[in-house]
Motif scaffolding. Structure first.
Motif, mmCIF file in Angstrom:
data_model
loop_
_atom_site.group_PDB
_atom_site.id
_atom_site.type_symbol
_atom_site.label_atom_id
_atom_site.label_comp_id
_atom_site.label_asym_id
_atom_site.label_seq_id
_atom_site.Cartn_x
_atom_site.Cartn_y
_atom_site.Cartn_z
ATOM 1 N N LEU A 62 0.836 -1.188 0.000
ATOM 2 C CA LEU A 62 0.000 0.000 0.000
ATOM 3 C C LEU A 62 0.876 1.245 0.000
ATOM 4 N N LEU A 63 0.598 2.139 -0.936
ATOM 5 C CA LEU A 63 1.272 3.422 -1.035
ATOM 6 C C LEU A 63 0.379 4.491 -0.399
ATOM 7 N N ALA A 64 0.816 5.720 -0.397
ATOM 8 C CA ALA A 64 -0.086 6.793 0.005
ATOM 9 C C ALA A 64 -1.258 6.816 -0.962
ATOM 10 N N PRO A 65 -2.489 6.986 -0.488
ATOM 11 C CA PRO A 65 -3.626 6.990 -1.417
ATOM 12 C C PRO A 65 -3.504 8.066 -2.486
ATOM 13 N N LEU A 66 -2.907 9.204 -2.125
ATOM 14 C CA LEU A 66 -2.592 10.260 -3.094
ATOM 15 C C LEU A 66 -1.083 10.481 -3.053
ATOM 16 N N PRO A 67 -0.324 9.737 -3.865
ATOM 17 C CA PRO A 67 1.142 9.849 -3.799
ATOM 18 C C PRO A 67 1.675 11.213 -4.211
ATOM 19 N N ARG A 68 0.920 11.938 -5.042
ATOM 20 C CA ARG A 68 1.355 13.252 -5.518
ATOM 21 C C ARG A 68 0.155 14.203 -5.521
ATOM 22 N N PRO A 69 -0.308 14.618 -4.351
ATOM 23 C CA PRO A 69 -1.496 15.484 -4.308
ATOM 24 C C PRO A 69 -1.245 16.824 -4.970
ATOM 25 N N VAL A 70 -2.332 17.432 -5.421
ATOM 26 C CA VAL A 70 -2.192 18.712 -6.129
ATOM 27 C C VAL A 70 -1.691 19.811 -5.196
ATOM 28 N N SER A 71 -2.035 19.719 -3.931
ATOM 29 C CA SER A 71 -1.547 20.691 -2.953
ATOM 30 C C SER A 71 -1.769 20.122 -1.559
ATOM 31 N N ILE A 72 -1.004 20.644 -0.600
ATOM 32 C CA ILE A 72 -1.178 20.259 0.798
ATOM 33 C C ILE A 72 -1.127 21.516 1.660
ATOM 34 N N ARG A 73 -2.113 21.658 2.501
ATOM 35 C CA ARG A 73 -2.099 22.684 3.540
ATOM 36 C C ARG A 73 -2.233 21.961 4.871
ATOM 37 N N ASP A 74 -1.517 22.417 5.864
ATOM 38 C CA ASP A 74 -1.629 21.812 7.185
ATOM 39 C C ASP A 74 -2.103 22.856 8.175
ATOM 40 N N GLY A 75 -3.240 22.566 8.813
ATOM 41 C CA GLY A 75 -3.825 23.509 9.747
ATOM 42 C C GLY A 75 -3.320 23.304 11.166
ATOM 43 N N LEU A 76 -3.803 24.141 12.059
ATOM 44 C CA LEU A 76 -3.564 23.967 13.485
ATOM 45 C C LEU A 76 -4.901 24.211 14.174
ATOM 46 N N CYS A 77 -5.668 23.131 14.292
ATOM 47 C CA CYS A 77 -7.044 23.231 14.783
ATOM 48 C C CYS A 77 -7.216 22.761 16.220
#
Length: 312
Positions: A62-77
């Motif tokens: 199993l690989l990452a489900p989206l191996p090359r996502p269009v973008s990534i943002r990481d929040g702090l919620c």
């Protein structure tokens, strides 16, 4: 459905998890492509009725489900995570009013994605390597200037997100004052599957997902917490990041760290250099959660640092 990207000797393939089997679609089909085309439901029906191949989970990687996502943002919620980090650094735990005005986030490295069972090397030059227990929402329907009351309707599913962090590099990044840089770009784990929103609906309580997640290093559970304790909801986070900006199908948006879900929060002395509990080669890091499954990764030695200049 639980969507996966996998490898079984013939390149990357896409399919769905069905118990102990993977029901694969035709070569060339990608999860990113299905999301962009708005074809995920139909493709899932095809995978159930007439898969191109059916393999046991033991026969695939199993690989990452989206191996090359269009973008990534990481929040702090989860603001208690931030308070815990301040406490570990010997700082005042009170937060600037800005944290109650909108959720913080930063753009992450879409080229740093690793799979749920891949080894993860320590970031080059780091002696303070850390994990972060997060859950990511994946955008299914694009949009801009989303209404926080309706923004969750744009989420197609969720997956684990381990935001591996070099804390010593982070201190230098913070000193430069222009955001996250080398502290955050060495690896981001996604997986093991993209779990669609309908699968997680039984965990919804009062407009929030109320399932537990946990992080372990070896046999020691580091923390256990619930998404129900988010100070900012995924709907509010998506509304904020889409304000004046496009969110596209396949975009990944992280929740931020579940309180206690990193080693930094467990430092028991203001002298950070005296803490000896950072990740070491051979450590096995696992994230677990109801509905999301489990990641399990082994930390490996860092590659040597190539100096930028002679003597530096």
């Amino acid at each position: 459905m639980k969507w996966v990207t996998y490898e079984a000797g013939a390149g990357e393939r896409t399919g769905i998890l069905d118990g102990e089997t993977v029901r694969g679609l035709a070569p060339g089909t990608t999860l990113a492509g299905l999301l962009a085309a708005g074809a995920l439901v139909e493709a899932g029906d095809d995978a159930r009725r007439a898969p191109t191949e059916v393999l046991g989970t033991d026969d695939v990687r199993l690989l990452a489900p989206l191996p090359r996502p269009v973008s990534i943002r990481d929040g702090l919620c989860f603001l208690d995570h931030l308070r815990g980090c301040h406490r570990a650094l010997g700082r005042d735990e009170s937060l600037h009013p800005a944290w109650s005005e909108n959720p913080g986030f930063y753009f992450a490295n879409a080229d740093a994605i690793v799979g749920p069972y891949d080894d993860v090397p320590v970031a080059p030059g780091s002696t303070m390597f850390d994990l972060e227990l997060e859950v990511a929402a994946v955008v299914g329907t694009g949009g801009r200037d989303l209404d926080p009351r309706r923004a969750e309707e744009h989420i197609v599913g969720y997956t684990f997100y381990n935001d591996w962090t070099a804390r010593d590099h982070q201190l230098r990044d913070m000193a430069q004052g222009i955001g996250m840089g080398k502290s955050k770009d060495s690896a981001i784990t996604l997986g093991p599957a993209l779990v669609t929103v309908d699968e997680l609906e039984p965990f919804r309580r009062d407009g929030r997902l109320a399932f537990e997640v946990s992080a372990s290093v070896g046999d020691r559970e580091l923390t256990r917490g619930s998404l129900a304790t988010m100070d900012w909801t995924f709907g509010e986070l998506l509304a904020y990041v889409s304000r004046g900006a496009d969110l596209t199908p396949g975009a990944v948006v992280g929740s931020g760290t579940v309180p206690g879900g990193c080693l930094l929060e467990h430092v028991d002395t203001p002298d950070l250099a005296a803490f000896t509990g950072w990740l070491q080669p051979g450590d096995v890091v696992s994230l677990r959660g109801e509905g999301l499954g489990e990641t399990r990764q082994t930390v490996r030695p860092a590659r040597p640092v190539i100096p930028l200049r002679d003597g530096a």
